[in-house]
Design an enzyme around this catalytic site. Sequence first.
Site, PDB file in Angstrom:
ATOM      1  N   CYS A 155       1.473  41.443  76.006  1.00 21.55           N
ATOM      2  CA  CYS A 155       2.820  40.896  75.814  1.00 21.55           C
ATOM      3  C   CYS A 155       3.057  39.658  76.668  1.00 21.55           C
ATOM      4  O   CYS A 155       3.446  38.604  76.147  1.00 21.55           O
ATOM      5  CB  CYS A 155       3.864  41.976  76.083  1.00 21.55           C
ATOM      6  SG  CYS A 155       3.687  42.808  77.686  1.00 21.55           S
ATOM      7  N   TYR A 156       2.813  39.754  77.964  1.00 24.07           N
ATOM      8  CA  TYR A 156       2.941  38.565  78.811  1.00 24.07           C
ATOM      9  C   TYR A 156       1.966  37.461  78.388  1.00 24.07           C
ATOM     10  O   TYR A 156       2.353  36.290  78.298  1.00 24.07           O
ATOM     11  CB  TYR A 156       2.677  38.927  80.273  1.00 24.07           C
ATOM     12  CG  TYR A 156       3.790  39.640  81.002  1.00 24.07           C
ATOM     13  CD1 TYR A 156       5.040  39.059  81.180  1.00 24.07           C
ATOM     14  CD2 TYR A 156       3.569  40.896  81.565  1.00 24.07           C
ATOM     15  CE1 TYR A 156       6.046  39.716  81.893  1.00 24.07           C
ATOM     16  CE2 TYR A 156       4.558  41.557  82.282  1.00 24.07           C
ATOM     17  CZ  TYR A 156       5.793  40.962  82.444  1.00 24.07           C
ATOM     18  OH  TYR A 156       6.784  41.614  83.147  1.00 24.07           O
TER      19      TYR A 156
END
Length: 335
Positions: A155-156
């Site tokens: 996600c990051y």
Amino acid sequence: MQKAIIIGASGYTGAELAHILIKHPKFELTGLYVSSQSQDAHKAIADIYPQLKQIVELSLQPLPENLSTLAQQSDLVFLATAHEVSHNLAPLFLQNDCQVFDLSGAFRVNHPQFYTDYYGFEHQYPELLQQAVYGLAEWNDEQIKQANLVAVAGCYPTVTQLSLKPLIENDLLDLNQLPVINAVSGVSGAGRKASLTSSFCEVSLHAYGVFNHRHQPEIATHLGTEVIFTPHLGHFKRGILATITAKLKVGVTDQQIQAAYQQHYANKPLVRVYQQGLPSIKAVEFTPYCDIGFATKNGHIIIIGAEDNLLKGAAAQAVQCANIRYGLPETLGLI
């Protein structure tokens, strides 16, 4: 219709996958699975996630002992499982000609030592690390079209790389000064399992994993440059906002920066580049988009990237990769 199953379906990402796939016109969701030890086994997923009532009428089944039969009955599997679990499950499905879309970190970096250092287990499948295609959909679509194992980007790393890659690829940044990434995620990024550190009543806003978060080497590996990455946990449920500071090469203009983004994302419908203003989590939550905006001053650029961590940062990107793999429009079932 391609028959799809989800393993790890009781988690937040698994529930988002179920919500997408049950309505997908080309994928038939045929099963939701959890560990045989899971307390959620045999429960209807709608009993855990009431928003799925009358939408997903399936129960969470314990994984059978004979995974070969399950794999042979399925065309593709989404692994919304822990890293070690995906590491063990993926080979079994691949051996039975079932395409694997893994949402864990088990195959994202082709360096076995990475897993010992950052994930705490010794990787047993170096040949699969070489075969795995990194599932950053907007950048690796040609490789994804041929892949049997897609390691969906974290996600990051998704929001960070989508924000930085066009500028690096167009040689607009002075990388002698490392890009500095400060990113804040909602508590859903910590998963559904109860923990005091991610309890909504305990969270305010704090940094964690300073200089040792496992997403830093994932970002650096796939960007091709080192970065300084500091994640934060915020007091909200979902979404990621990344604020990235970098040094521009001498003479680089806003027009060159905007052109670089347009060159790479003009035909990528799930990345929205702002002509003015800056993104927010409110603009992307519950959507499959990554929004990017920037401002420059005195030879530096601040890029703001925003995404829903459970969608573009996980479930939606996994389905986007599956669409690409099967020659479908990449937004099918997502917009």
